[in-house]
Design a protein around this motif. Structure first.
Motif, mmCIF file in Angstrom:
data_model
loop_
_atom_site.group_PDB
_atom_site.id
_atom_site.type_symbol
_atom_site.label_atom_id
_atom_site.label_comp_id
_atom_site.label_asym_id
_atom_site.label_seq_id
_atom_site.Cartn_x
_atom_site.Cartn_y
_atom_site.Cartn_z
ATOM 1 N N ARG A 102 -6.151 -12.496 7.562
ATOM 2 C CA ARG A 102 -7.177 -11.566 8.048
ATOM 3 C C ARG A 102 -8.335 -11.434 7.061
ATOM 4 O O ARG A 102 -9.454 -11.104 7.457
ATOM 5 N N SER A 103 -8.055 -11.713 5.791
ATOM 6 C CA SER A 103 -9.114 -11.622 4.774
ATOM 7 C C SER A 103 -10.111 -12.770 4.857
ATOM 8 O O SER A 103 -11.192 -12.705 4.275
ATOM 9 N N ASP A 104 -9.772 -13.832 5.585
ATOM 10 C CA ASP A 104 -10.647 -14.997 5.704
ATOM 11 C C ASP A 104 -11.627 -14.761 6.853
ATOM 12 O O ASP A 104 -11.342 -15.070 8.013
ATOM 13 N N LYS A 105 -12.786 -14.204 6.523
ATOM 14 C CA LYS A 105 -13.761 -13.824 7.546
ATOM 15 C C LYS A 105 -14.331 -15.025 8.294
ATOM 16 O O LYS A 105 -14.560 -14.962 9.508
ATOM 17 N N LYS A 109 -13.941 -15.622 12.298
ATOM 18 C CA LYS A 109 -15.080 -15.801 13.207
ATOM 19 C C LYS A 109 -14.878 -17.046 14.067
ATOM 20 O O LYS A 109 -15.159 -17.035 15.268
#
Length: 412
Positions: A102-105, A109
């Motif tokens: 979830r931290s990998d924006k 996207k």
């Protein structure tokens, strides 16, 4: 959803063996191949007959006897609700493979773009080809699943598996209760009676009314199915979580303890045996002589699914890829093969350019169409992939997701 992207390292409890990308991708493709072939056997009746018959095959004008009884029994026992469950589990894995943590924006996207285009393709598929589309359901349920993708393997297994088991117990209890209610009460709680005259009129309209009549009927069924699909979110989402938990733990890659696979096979086989025995007794009879046990056992289809998966994983682990390897190319092109199945079946049964055998074939004959498409996809998938990096519709989907053209031909 298929992917060949490199997955981020699995999180969760430590494992005795690392999960390698090659093992992981092969097993996922192999299981996805099984799922896409198996789901056709379940969907086939919905192409061949009006929507009402798919919901209640025993109300069809054909007799549930002889070869038709065997064909219906095989579908109900070995296929119904087993491969939708497997697809759901694997879709949960794909959410993590594409979106990462979830931290990998950036990857998040990309995942949202991928789900958006899946929804659009599913909308076109459902409105223009076949009402039973599952892609839209996976797209909006996937938006919820992306919030769960950073959970540990243990949490995913306990929550996803626990909720799935809960729904199975609730469904089984309801099935037994309904079967043992007084007939007058049970009849009053049922849906509207299916009129043979209405079924005959629908078949005649589709066979003689051309493309507009076929799509009008398709739209009517699509509206109902999509409404019902919203109610399935609480069932599908836990299965996605369960699948991702099995992936993160290394189980889907064949890195689990042998006893866990044997336990899954034994549990699945026990439920399958009971379901097969009781379902045979209920086919073609008006009152359920099993007291609801047939319908109750059917609520645990996901356990049978895990047994199927465990068996194939053990075969792969034993080096018998000569068997499981046939499924992997089909799974690498699962998106293309799923949509191609719809095009072929719609063309065969109700599209005006086909033979228009809508409402003419019973379950036994329908199995011949299923078998023919299985053979076709088992042959053409490896041939296509010998020249191209991915299936044609996988390529279109990826281009839409990235907003640019991506390579299709194999290099060299």
């Amino acid at each position: 959803m298929t992917t060949t992207d490199t997955a981020p390292a699995p999180t969760g409890p430590a494992r005795p063996h690392p999960v390698t990308g090659g093992d992981r991708i092969f097993n996922l493709d192999m299981l996805r191949g099984l799922a896409v072939l198996g789901i056709l056997a379940v969907n086939a009746l919905s192409f061949a007959w009006p929507f009402e018959i798919y919901g209640d095959p025993e109300s069809a004008p054909f007799a549930i006897a002889g070869a038709n009884k065997i064909g219906t029994w095989v579908t109900d026992v070995f296929f119904h609700d087993k491969f939708r469950s497997l697809f759901s589990m694997l879709f949960g894995v794909s959410i993590f493979l594409v979106g990462g943590e979830r931290s990998d924006k950036a990857r998040g996207k990309l995942l949202r773009s991928r789900l958006f285009w899946l929804f659009v393709i599913g909308l076109i598929h459902g409105l223009g080809i076949w009402y039973g589309d599952i892609l839209m359901h996976y797209a909006y349920t996937g938006l919820l699943m992306l919030l769960m993708r950073s959970m540990s393997a243990g949490k995913l297994l306990w929550i996803g598996g626990g909720i799935s088991l809960f729904w199975g117990v609730v469904g089984a209890g309801m099935a037994i209760l309904m079967a043992n209610l007084p007939p007058e009460v049970r009849d009053g709680m049922g849906g509207p009676e299916i009129s043979p005259e209405k079924i005959a009129a629908t078949i005649e309209a589709v066979r003689t009314g051309g493309w507009i009549a076929a799509m009008t009927e398709n739209l009517r069924a699509w509206a109902f199915v999509q409404g019902f699909s919203l109610a399935l979110i609480p069932v599908t989402l836990p299965l996605m979580m369960l699948g991702l938990g099995l992936f993160k733990s290394g189980w889907l890659a064949g890195k689990g303890a042998i006893w866990t696979y044997l336990l899954a096979i034994a549990a699945g086989a026990a439920i399958l045996a009971g379901l097969g025995w009781y379902r045979w007794q209920t086919l073609g009879v008006e009152d359920d002589p099993t007291g609801g046990l047939s319908a109750a056992l059917a609520q645990f289809g996901f356990v049978i699914t895990l047994g199927y998966a465990a068996l194939l994983i053990l075969l792969t682990r034993a080096g018998l890829k000569i068997i499981t390897g046939r499924l992997a190319p089909v799974g690498r092109m699962a998106f293309t093969n799923y949509l191609t199945q719809s095009i072929l079946m719609a063309s065969l049964f109700y599209m005006p350019w086909g033979p228009l055998i809508y409402g003419q074939w019973g379950p036994a004959m329908i199995w011949s169409a299923v078998g023919g498409i299985w053979i076709l996809q088992l042959i053409w998938s490896p041939l296509w992939l010998s020249r191209f990096e991915m299936g044609p519709l996988e390529w279109i989907w990826r281009c839409l997701t990235y907003g640019r053209m991506v390579p299709l031909m194999k290099r060299g």
